[in-house]
Write a protein that holds these residues in place. Sequence first.
Motif, PDB file in Angstrom:
ATOM      1  N   LEU A 148      32.690  50.827  45.115  1.00  0.00           N
ATOM      2  CA  LEU A 148      32.010  49.614  44.653  1.00  0.00           C
ATOM      3  C   LEU A 148      31.945  49.550  43.132  1.00  0.00           C
ATOM      4  N   ALA A 149      31.954  50.724  42.499  1.00  0.00           N
ATOM      5  CA  ALA A 149      31.884  50.749  41.042  1.00  0.00           C
ATOM      6  C   ALA A 149      33.181  50.297  40.396  1.00  0.00           C
ATOM      7  N   GLY A 150      34.298  50.324  41.150  1.00  0.00           N
ATOM      8  CA  GLY A 150      35.582  49.956  40.570  1.00  0.00           C
ATOM      9  C   GLY A 150      35.620  48.540  40.035  1.00  0.00           C
ATOM     10  N   PRO A 151      35.330  47.512  40.861  1.00  0.00           N
ATOM     11  CA  PRO A 151      35.322  46.142  40.350  1.00  0.00           C
ATOM     12  C   PRO A 151      34.320  45.946  39.221  1.00  0.00           C
ATOM     13  N   ALA A 152      33.148  46.590  39.326  1.00  0.00           N
ATOM     14  CA  ALA A 152      32.148  46.452  38.267  1.00  0.00           C
ATOM     15  C   ALA A 152      32.669  47.040  36.952  1.00  0.00           C
ATOM     16  N   GLY A 153      33.297  48.210  37.049  1.00  0.00           N
ATOM     17  CA  GLY A 153      33.839  48.834  35.841  1.00  0.00           C
ATOM     18  C   GLY A 153      34.918  47.991  35.193  1.00  0.00           C
ATOM     19  N   MET A 154      35.791  47.398  36.007  1.00  0.00           N
ATOM     20  CA  MET A 154      36.852  46.554  35.456  1.00  0.00           C
ATOM     21  C   MET A 154      36.277  45.273  34.847  1.00  0.00           C
ATOM     22  N   ALA A 155      35.246  44.710  35.498  1.00  0.00           N
ATOM     23  CA  ALA A 155      34.632  43.494  34.969  1.00  0.00           C
ATOM     24  C   ALA A 155      33.982  43.745  33.614  1.00  0.00           C
ATOM     25  N   VAL A 156      33.374  44.908  33.461  1.00  0.00           N
ATOM     26  CA  VAL A 156      32.748  45.259  32.178  1.00  0.00           C
ATOM     27  C   VAL A 156      33.807  45.628  31.149  1.00  0.00           C
ATOM     28  N   ALA A 157      34.871  46.282  31.597  1.00  0.00           N
ATOM     29  CA  ALA A 157      35.888  46.775  30.668  1.00  0.00           C
ATOM     30  C   ALA A 157      36.581  45.637  29.918  1.00  0.00           C
ATOM     31  N   GLY A 158      36.869  44.529  30.604  1.00  0.00           N
ATOM     32  CA  GLY A 158      37.601  43.436  29.963  1.00  0.00           C
ATOM     33  C   GLY A 158      36.935  42.922  28.695  1.00  0.00           C
ATOM     34  N   PRO A 159      35.685  42.438  28.767  1.00  0.00           N
ATOM     35  CA  PRO A 159      35.024  41.962  27.550  1.00  0.00           C
ATOM     36  C   PRO A 159      34.852  43.042  26.485  1.00  0.00           C
ATOM     37  N   LEU A 160      34.552  44.283  26.917  1.00  0.00           N
ATOM     38  CA  LEU A 160      34.373  45.344  25.931  1.00  0.00           C
ATOM     39  C   LEU A 160      35.678  45.658  25.208  1.00  0.00           C
ATOM     40  N   LEU A 161      36.774  45.719  25.955  1.00  0.00           N
ATOM     41  CA  LEU A 161      38.067  45.979  25.315  1.00  0.00           C
ATOM     42  C   LEU A 161      38.443  44.846  24.369  1.00  0.00           C
ATOM     43  N   GLN A 162      38.098  43.625  24.735  1.00  0.00           N
ATOM     44  CA  GLN A 162      38.409  42.474  23.893  1.00  0.00           C
ATOM     45  C   GLN A 162      37.639  42.528  22.573  1.00  0.00           C
ATOM     46  N   SER A 163      36.379  42.930  22.630  1.00  0.00           N
ATOM     47  CA  SER A 163      35.532  42.904  21.435  1.00  0.00           C
ATOM     48  C   SER A 163      35.507  44.232  20.685  1.00  0.00           C
ATOM     49  N   TRP A 164      35.605  45.338  21.405  1.00  0.00           N
ATOM     50  CA  TRP A 164      35.511  46.649  20.767  1.00  0.00           C
ATOM     51  C   TRP A 164      36.860  47.300  20.492  1.00  0.00           C
ATOM     52  N   GLY A 165      37.837  47.043  21.348  1.00  0.00           N
ATOM     53  CA  GLY A 165      39.089  47.791  21.293  1.00  0.00           C
ATOM     54  C   GLY A 165      38.990  49.041  22.150  1.00  0.00           C
TER      55      GLY A 165
END
Length: 244
Positions: free
Chosen positions: A212-229
Amino acid sequence: ANAVVEGATRATSLLGPAAAGLLIAAFSAPVVLYVDAATFLIAFGLLALLVPARPARPQSDDGRGVLAGIRFLLRDPLLRVLGLTALIANGLGQMLGAGLTVLAYEEYSSSKVAGAFFAAFGLGAVLGSIVAVRIVGRHDPLRLGASAFVILTLPIFALSLELPVPAVMTALAASSFFGPLVNAPLIGVITMRTPEAIRAKVMTAVLTTAMLAGPAGMAVAGPLLQSWGPHRVFLLVATGQLLA
């Protein structure tokens, strides 16, 4: 046995991404997705043809209902902790995977580099599985799993720095080497701590909770990668895993 299964699983992590990197470079990403879909059909056929049917085990009162496994996990103090840890670790693991893809694309502009990253991760895990088969029965499983979990987080901190490709691959291999030394003993603890009558439901509950953590992790990762690198995301992943 868990270490052997882990080794077989990790071997695919070594071969699959490496083949994907080459196929994407030679053809295109959509073609590789079609190949991936075909492998699922092959896996379905293997399960249907080769796994023998067995009679159902008698049900106990504790094992009745779809949520029997979840109820057992919540009642057991140790399994509650292991379940929460698996949830966090898998979510952060998905963020790590997404970050590696972005890193390969933004800094190296190569699908081959992405394949090399995941292949290095798989190679370390295969070697770790070989070691786990030899030593997992000689040590207390909780102490071994917890110690290996701490050690595998340390190389991830190096990914927060700008490194050449070989150094990134080395850090990934070093981290993934300790993955089987976490999974094999701790899955063994979960398995043997569970009564046989409800073991299938409990193991399904553990896997479902972790996934269950997989989709949540990917959903969080997208915006963070976009803004943080990717480098700052890797620092977040390493810190979160260390806390877990």
